[in-house]
Motif scaffolding. Structure first.
Motif, PDB file in Angstrom:
ATOM      1  N   ASN A 122       3.979  22.635 -43.935  1.00  0.00           N
ATOM      2  CA  ASN A 122       3.948  21.345 -43.260  1.00  0.00           C
ATOM      3  C   ASN A 122       2.511  20.890 -43.027  1.00  0.00           C
ATOM      4  O   ASN A 122       1.597  21.709 -42.917  1.00  0.00           O
ATOM      5  CB  ASN A 122       4.665  21.445 -41.904  1.00  0.00           C
ATOM      6  CG  ASN A 122       6.080  21.988 -42.039  1.00  0.00           C
ATOM      7  OD1 ASN A 122       7.015  21.241 -42.250  1.00  0.00           O
ATOM      8  ND2 ASN A 122       6.231  23.311 -41.926  1.00  0.00           N
TER       9      ASN A 122
ATOM     10  N   GLU B  16       4.705  16.333 -41.230  1.00  0.00           N
ATOM     11  CA  GLU B  16       5.404  16.015 -42.473  1.00  0.00           C
ATOM     12  C   GLU B  16       5.674  17.306 -43.241  1.00  0.00           C
ATOM     13  O   GLU B  16       4.786  18.139 -43.406  1.00  0.00           O
ATOM     14  CB  GLU B  16       4.563  15.080 -43.351  1.00  0.00           C
ATOM     15  CG  GLU B  16       4.224  13.754 -42.707  1.00  0.00           C
ATOM     16  CD  GLU B  16       3.299  12.916 -43.579  1.00  0.00           C
ATOM     17  OE1 GLU B  16       3.123  13.283 -44.767  1.00  0.00           O
ATOM     18  OE2 GLU B  16       2.754  11.915 -43.084  1.00  0.00           O
TER      19      GLU B  16
ATOM     20  N   VAL C 112       0.106  18.118 -40.633  1.00  0.00           N
ATOM     21  CA  VAL C 112       0.082  17.301 -39.423  1.00  0.00           C
ATOM     22  C   VAL C 112      -0.913  16.171 -39.634  1.00  0.00           C
ATOM     23  O   VAL C 112      -2.119  16.410 -39.771  1.00  0.00           O
ATOM     24  CB  VAL C 112      -0.307  18.141 -38.189  1.00  0.00           C
ATOM     25  CG1 VAL C 112      -0.270  17.269 -36.934  1.00  0.00           C
ATOM     26  CG2 VAL C 112       0.608  19.341 -38.045  1.00  0.00           C
ATOM     27  N   LYS C 113      -0.408  14.931 -39.661  1.00  0.00           N
ATOM     28  CA  LYS C 113      -1.258  13.757 -39.816  1.00  0.00           C
ATOM     29  C   LYS C 113      -1.030  12.832 -38.628  1.00  0.00           C
ATOM     30  O   LYS C 113       0.099  12.415 -38.378  1.00  0.00           O
ATOM     31  CB  LYS C 113      -0.934  13.014 -41.123  1.00  0.00           C
ATOM     32  CG  LYS C 113      -1.303  13.788 -42.374  1.00  0.00           C
ATOM     33  CD  LYS C 113      -1.082  12.938 -43.625  1.00  0.00           C
ATOM     34  CE  LYS C 113      -1.548  13.676 -44.867  1.00  0.00           C
ATOM     35  NZ  LYS C 113      -1.390  12.858 -46.094  1.00  0.00           N
ATOM     36  N   ASN C 114      -2.109  12.540 -37.922  1.00  0.00           N
ATOM     37  CA  ASN C 114      -2.019  11.681 -36.742  1.00  0.00           C
ATOM     38  C   ASN C 114      -0.957  12.191 -35.769  1.00  0.00           C
ATOM     39  O   ASN C 114      -0.153  11.419 -35.230  1.00  0.00           O
ATOM     40  CB  ASN C 114      -1.718  10.232 -37.160  1.00  0.00           C
ATOM     41  CG  ASN C 114      -2.792   9.655 -38.052  1.00  0.00           C
ATOM     42  OD1 ASN C 114      -3.978   9.894 -37.847  1.00  0.00           O
ATOM     43  ND2 ASN C 114      -2.379   8.904 -39.075  1.00  0.00           N
ATOM     44  N   GLU C 115      -0.934  13.525 -35.614  1.00  0.00           N
ATOM     45  CA  GLU C 115      -0.025  14.218 -34.698  1.00  0.00           C
ATOM     46  C   GLU C 115       1.437  14.115 -35.112  1.00  0.00           C
ATOM     47  O   GLU C 115       2.335  14.489 -34.341  1.00  0.00           O
ATOM     48  CB  GLU C 115      -0.210  13.719 -33.255  1.00  0.00           C
ATOM     49  CG  GLU C 115      -1.632  13.941 -32.727  1.00  0.00           C
ATOM     50  CD  GLU C 115      -1.756  13.662 -31.241  1.00  0.00           C
ATOM     51  OE1 GLU C 115      -0.736  13.738 -30.547  1.00  0.00           O
ATOM     52  OE2 GLU C 115      -2.871  13.363 -30.790  1.00  0.00           O
ATOM     53  N   LYS C 116       1.698  13.622 -36.316  1.00  0.00           N
ATOM     54  CA  LYS C 116       3.063  13.598 -36.851  1.00  0.00           C
ATOM     55  C   LYS C 116       3.182  14.660 -37.941  1.00  0.00           C
ATOM     56  O   LYS C 116       2.311  14.776 -38.798  1.00  0.00           O
ATOM     57  CB  LYS C 116       3.400  12.220 -37.423  1.00  0.00           C
ATOM     58  CG  LYS C 116       3.499  11.140 -36.356  1.00  0.00           C
ATOM     59  CD  LYS C 116       3.927   9.805 -36.957  1.00  0.00           C
ATOM     60  CE  LYS C 116       4.055   8.734 -35.876  1.00  0.00           C
ATOM     61  NZ  LYS C 116       4.458   7.418 -36.456  1.00  0.00           N
TER      62      LYS C 116
ATOM     63  N   LYS D  91       7.640  21.743 -35.913  1.00  0.00           N
ATOM     64  CA  LYS D  91       8.814  20.875 -36.044  1.00  0.00           C
ATOM     65  C   LYS D  91      10.112  21.644 -35.814  1.00  0.00           C
ATOM     66  O   LYS D  91      11.066  21.131 -35.233  1.00  0.00           O
ATOM     67  CB  LYS D  91       8.803  20.249 -37.441  1.00  0.00           C
ATOM     68  CG  LYS D  91       9.753  19.092 -37.638  1.00  0.00           C
ATOM     69  CD  LYS D  91       9.522  18.474 -39.018  1.00  0.00           C
ATOM     70  CE  LYS D  91      10.405  17.259 -39.233  1.00  0.00           C
ATOM     71  NZ  LYS D  91      10.165  16.664 -40.577  1.00  0.00           N
TER      72      LYS D  91
END
Length: 580
Positions: free
Chosen positions: A388, A396, A390-394, A361
């Motif tokens: 961080n 957080e 990574v969930k479903n390529e997003k 990010k």
């Protein structure tokens, strides 16, 4: 059914030695003679003299009188609810009730499946005995274990809450000491100001007293001239009255003002400390039934495996990194990697092909990567002090640190995150357990309040063992530091002699396997150390490795090593164990 149940209980009780008589039994009628006979119909114990009397009392019954040692040998069939004096020797399977011969011939049970009541009773008896045995041998011991576990948890809870109270008290004492120091500092400043002003005033007073002495001397000399008739003395008088008319400056000391800092109780409470909320969760899968079967399925222990005499390289995956640092298995088919740039890459293990790329990010290169129990990628970014997910390529942001720099990260079996971190000045190192973004545990010092980990600009990676120990590869200390789940030091492993290249123990990545072995990469000695869960050296894996760094294992205990081969950064899959 109630009658059959009573019959079954009586039959089981008759077989149970715990219900047998221990003392001499007396006749139920005369209560004096020793029992010799038994009426299976009425379940009455009799002496021979009272048999006739017992039968004559109720001649409507078909009394089955047998010797006492053969008691309950005659089946006591349930009475029929529809036909008086009839016994139900059969059983209607459809209606699920005992029936007599007259019931069977009635229209009510026409076409129904009729079974001998004794057959049904034997089946029910077998089922009841099995259930009783299960209660005795499995269920009750399991509940005993559960009760013991709950008691242990209560004891542990008492200890941990005691430790929590002690920590709060110690923190309060620390604050008291700091406040006492602040009070003493302010009082010392007050004393210094007071002494300075008193010295100034004293000097001023000394000057005034001298002037007063001079004035007194002049008054005395003038008095002498006034009283003389010698005119020449009068002309010689030089008066200083003009100087004395100029009065000295008035010195006014100004006191410092004490201005107490304003605060709200809530604000002080936040500054002092806070408590996260406690919770009680219920896990219906938390306990397993106790079993006496000797099979791998019976317990939670993994199958026993032995180390291979010669580890085998199974697969080689070429990556495009200039330098490859960390690897983490997503599954037995896919593996996450991170190198010297901002991109984390997912590779197919079998095909060796790139499946996915994720850019951090912040645009910084990650320090470490891990995979959670649910299959999400986690990475630490030491440049912006974040952890961080990574969930479903997003991406957080889960954790953002203040005054600390995150290093290694791992996901635990309970779903927590363990992060090893350094202070900004690199003088402190600690491990922190997080549930989400909530800090649950800090591990930094041993029982003698000495640091568990050496601080500095060296590599540190972390993993959780199957036995819940927390294992850190501390490159600064040249040691694997292992603490238990509570954070108590278990051991330090400082290498094995001789090393393959006789170089210092230079740690990099760390991982564990199903046997609770701990594996750590030795960068300078081109090998991987394998030790058991108690820190005992088992063997090296050194065949074909060059400057190994990141490590991970899959569910089949295959080892994946990030290393340099012919100046190319590759991942190799190594088989080093087999099932016994």
């Amino acid at each position: 059914m109630a009658a059959i149940a009573i019959f079954i209980v009586l039959q089981i009780s008759a077989m149970d030695p715990r219900t047998s008589a221990q003392d001499v039994m007396r006749c139920d009628l005369c209560e004096t003679a020793v029992v010799q006979m038994h009426c299976d119909t009425c379940l009455v114990n009799l002496c021979k003299s009272c048999v006739g009397e017992h039968i004559s009392k109720d001649e409507s019954k078909d009394h089955k009188v047998v010797k006492f040692q053969f008691r309950k040998s005659t089946p006591l069939y349930p009475g029929c609810n529809h036909h008086v004096k009839e016994r139900c020797e059969m059983y209607c399977n459809q209606c699920d009730i005992p029936v007599c011969v007259y019931c069977i011939t009635s229209d009510q049970h026409q076409g129904h499946k009729i079974l001998p009541v004794m057959q049904v009773c034997e089946e029910m008896k077998d089922k009841t005995i099995k259930e009783r045995n299960e209660l005795n041998e499995t269920i009750y011991p399991t509940y005993q274990d559960i009760a013991s576990d709950v008691q242990n948890r209560m004891s542990q809870l008492e200890k941990e809450y005691g430790d929590l109270s002690t920590a709060i008290t110690k923190h309060g004492e620390d604050w008291h000491r700091e406040i006492d120091k602040l009070v003493e500092k302010l009082k010392a400043e007050v004393d210094e100001m007071k002494n300075t002003q008193l010295q100034t005033l004293q000097k001023h007073l000394d000057e005034i007293n001298k002037t007063m002495s001079d004035i007194k001397d002049e008054i005395d000399s003038v008095e002498m001239v006034i009283d003389t008739n010698d005119l020449s003395k009068l002309f010689s008088v030089e008066s200083s009255i003009h100087a004395y008319r100029r009065l000295p400056h008035k010195i006014m000391p100004s006191l410092p003002k004490f201005i107490p800092g304003k605060f709200e109780v809530d604000e002080v409470s936040k500054l002092f400390a806070s408590l996260s909320s406690s919770s009680l969760t219920s896990d219906k899968h938390g306990y397993s039934m106790k079993t006496t079967q000797k099979s791998p399925e019976a317990g939670s222990s993994p199958p026993v495996k032995q180390l291979l005499d010669e580890p085998e390289t199974v697969t080689t995956i070429h990556t495009g990194y200039g330098h490859l640092y960390n690897v983490s298995c997503l599954s037995d088919e896919e593996i996450w990697t991170r190198g010297n740039d901002k991109t984390m890459k997912l590779y197919s293990i079998n095909q060796g092909s790139l499946l996915k790329s994720i850019t951090t990010k912040s645009g910084n290169k990650p320090y470490d990567i891990a995979v959670t129990q649910s299959g999400d990628l986690v990475y630490t970014d030491k440049s912006d002090r974040t952890v961080n997910i990574v969930k479903n390529e997003k991406i957080e942001e889960v954790i953002r640190l203040q005054n600390w720099i995150p290093r290694g990260v791992c996901s635990t079996s309970s779903g927590d995150l363990l992060v090893i971190m350094d202070s900004d000045d690199f003088k402190q190192t600690k491990v922190v357990r997080y549930s989400g973004s909530t800090e649950k545990q800090t591990i930094q010092f041993d029982d003698q309040d000495k640091p568990l980990y050496l601080s500095g600009l060296y590599n540190r990676y972390i993993t959780e063992n199957r036995n819940l120990d927390i294992c850190v590869s501390d490159s600064q200390a040249e040691a694997v530091v292992v603490v238990n789940q509570a954070g108590k030091l278990r051991f330090r492993y400082t290498g094995h002699t001789p090393a393959p290249k006789n170089e210092p123990f230079n740690l990099r990545g760390i991982t564990t396997d199903s046997q609770s072995h701990i594996l750590t990469a030795d960068h300078l000695n081109d090998c991987v150390h394998i030790i058991d869960q108690n820190g005992q050296f088992l063997r090296y894996i050194d065949s074909g490795l060059s400057e190994p760094w990141g490590l991970c294992t899959d569910t089949n205990d295959n080892l994946f090593v990030a290393h340099t081969k012919n100046k190319t950064e590759v991942i190799i899959k190594i088989k080093y164990m087999h099932i016994k």
